[in-house]
Motif scaffolding. Structure first.
Motif, PDB file in Angstrom:
ATOM      1  N   THR A   1       0.810  -1.220   0.000  1.00  9.23           N
ATOM      2  CA  THR A   1       0.000   0.000   0.000  1.00  9.23           C
ATOM      3  C   THR A   1       0.846   1.274   0.000  1.00  9.23           C
ATOM      4  O   THR A   1       0.305   2.374   0.019  1.00  9.23           O
ATOM      5  N   ARG A   2       2.175   1.138  -0.024  1.00  9.03           N
ATOM      6  CA  ARG A   2       3.045   2.310  -0.025  1.00  9.03           C
ATOM      7  C   ARG A   2       3.155   2.907  -1.426  1.00  9.03           C
ATOM      8  O   ARG A   2       3.077   2.195  -2.432  1.00  9.03           O
ATOM      9  N   THR A   3       3.344   4.209  -1.479  1.00 12.04           N
ATOM     10  CA  THR A   3       3.498   4.887  -2.767  1.00 12.04           C
ATOM     11  C   THR A   3       4.944   4.809  -3.270  1.00 12.04           C
ATOM     12  O   THR A   3       5.183   4.984  -4.468  1.00 12.04           O
ATOM     13  N   ASN A   4       5.871   4.534  -2.370  1.00  8.49           N
ATOM     14  CA  ASN A   4       7.275   4.401  -2.744  1.00  8.49           C
ATOM     15  C   ASN A   4       7.477   3.112  -3.541  1.00  8.49           C
ATOM     16  O   ASN A   4       7.187   2.019  -3.060  1.00  8.49           O
ATOM     17  N   VAL A   5       7.979   3.260  -4.761  1.00  9.25           N
ATOM     18  CA  VAL A   5       8.124   2.103  -5.658  1.00  9.25           C
ATOM     19  C   VAL A   5       9.099   1.074  -5.081  1.00  9.25           C
ATOM     20  O   VAL A   5       8.886  -0.139  -5.205  1.00  9.25           O
ATOM     21  N   ARG A   6      10.172   1.552  -4.457  1.00  9.01           N
ATOM     22  CA  ARG A   6      11.175   0.635  -3.901  1.00  9.01           C
ATOM     23  C   ARG A   6      10.576  -0.223  -2.786  1.00  9.01           C
ATOM     24  O   ARG A   6      10.849  -1.421  -2.710  1.00  9.01           O
ATOM     25  N   LEU A   7       9.746   0.395  -1.949  1.00  5.43           N
ATOM     26  CA  LEU A   7       9.102  -0.354  -0.870  1.00  5.43           C
ATOM     27  C   LEU A   7       8.077  -1.346  -1.437  1.00  5.43           C
ATOM     28  O   LEU A   7       7.985  -2.489  -0.990  1.00  5.43           O
ATOM     29  N   ARG A   8       7.330  -0.889  -2.441  1.00  2.00           N
ATOM     30  CA  ARG A   8       6.334  -1.773  -3.046  1.00  2.00           C
ATOM     31  C   ARG A   8       6.989  -2.989  -3.705  1.00  2.00           C
ATOM     32  O   ARG A   8       6.415  -4.079  -3.722  1.00  2.00           O
ATOM     33  N   SER A   9       8.168  -2.801  -4.236  1.00  2.00           N
ATOM     34  CA  SER A   9       8.854  -3.905  -4.911  1.00  2.00           C
ATOM     35  C   SER A   9       9.272  -5.008  -3.939  1.00  2.00           C
ATOM     36  O   SER A   9       9.532  -6.137  -4.356  1.00  2.00           O
ATOM     37  N   LEU A  10       9.337  -4.687  -2.647  1.00  2.00           N
ATOM     38  CA  LEU A  10       9.686  -5.702  -1.645  1.00  2.00           C
ATOM     39  C   LEU A  10       8.546  -6.687  -1.426  1.00  2.00           C
ATOM     40  O   LEU A  10       8.752  -7.764  -0.863  1.00  2.00           O
TER      41      LEU A  10
END
Length: 319
Positions: A114-123
């Protein structure tokens, strides 16, 4: 000779209540495994955690409930074999850890997605989920090894004695009643907050798709937190009062019954997930009904269907 009716009531609960628990839990977890291996769920990381939860649930149900039902009419193997005693206690605790920490990882995954940060979402990925589960399983083996060392048969009972009983109660409260519920609650709150902070059209669409998965995770969190507190309180109370020598038989029977009831509540962690998902998630419910219909059409009705031939069409075609 019992002085209260609680021991007899406990036997009846094991004979009838746990039998129903066993059947419902086994059936529900099998259905979960069938659901989360379907193509529509296979690529969702949370489904990997729910599949693992159901697999651990099947093993946990067999490992914990079957021996209880077996000892109703047979001698308890834990009272005669130190190896079985240690292994049984070790397995129960280890599987209980897996059930709780699998939900923790599912909460973290829902937070990341649910995060907008792409790097976090990729995890949030299936690969990350598999690696996390492998690390969890291996870590659990080593964390719980002290149970194999300090658990033994004492006066014909498989138990923990002396100072270790208090140490184990504190350890249990930390790794079962404080750390997992706290992590579950923190990441669930952050996930809900993230969902409501997303305002763009794409994000709203994503929020709708993620809504039911988040709900499934949160309902598991509520159940885990509700169940962990009474069990750990009972365990801690038992450790603190174990040194008392003047307990009456009535008090010991009451304490034993209360501990048993809290353990039965813990068993529900491996029984209720499927039924909670069925009640709280509309897409899951629809997919399950579709699964049942497909099963019915394929196996119950048979693959062969008789198609009536229209006489007029048949004769026209021949002409």
């Amino acid at each position: 000779m019992p002085v209260t009716g609680l021991p007899a009531l406990q036997q009846d609960i094991i004979r009838y209540g746990l039998s129903v628990y066993f059947a419902l839990g086994l059936l529900g977890n099998i259905f979960n495994c069938l659901m989360f291996t379907r193509s529509c769920y296979r690529r969702i990381p949370s489904s990997v955690y729910f599949l693992a939860l159901s697999s651990f649930g099947i093993i946990y149900i067999i490992w914990t409930m079957f021996p209880l039902m077996y000892t109703l009419n047979n001698p308890d193997p834990q009272a005669n074999s130190a190896i079985y005693c240690k292994t049984q206690k070790y397995g129960i605790h280890l599987l209980a850890l897996y059930l709780r920490y699998t939900i923790v990882f599912a909460c973290i995954d829902r937070f990341l997605i649910t995060r907008t940060n792409v790097r976090l979402r990729s995890l949030s990925s299936v690969k990350t989920a598999i690696i996390s589960l492998i690390v969890m399983v291996l870590t659990g083996f080593f964390i719980a090894v002290h149970i194999l060392i300090y658990t033994d048969i004492n006066s014909g009972v498989c138990t923990m004695t002396g100072l270790y009983k208090l140490v184990y109660a504190i350890y249990q409260i930390m790794v079962v009643s404080i750390i997992p519920p706290s992590l579950m609650s923190i990441f669930s709150i952050l996930t809900v907050r993230s969902l409501y902070q997303r305002h763009s059209t794409t994000q709203v669409s994503d929020r709708k798709r993620d809504h039911y998965m988040v709900r499934m995770v949160i309902i598991e969190v509520v159940v885990n937190v509700s169940i962990s507190i009474p069990y750990s309180a009972s365990l801690f109370y038992g450790a603190l009062t174990s040194a008392l020598k003047n307990k009456s038989l009535e008090r010991m029977e009451i304490e034993s019954f209360v501990t048993f009831i809290t353990q039965v509540l813990v068993y529900s962690l491996s029984v209720v997930p499927f039924y909670l998902f069925l009640l709280t998630s509309k897409p899951f419910r629809k997919d399950f009904i579709k699964l049942l219909r497909n099963f019915w059409n394929k196996f119950a009705m048979g693959r062969t269907q008789i198609i009536p031939i229209n006489d007029q069409t048949y004769s026209t075609t021949n002409v």
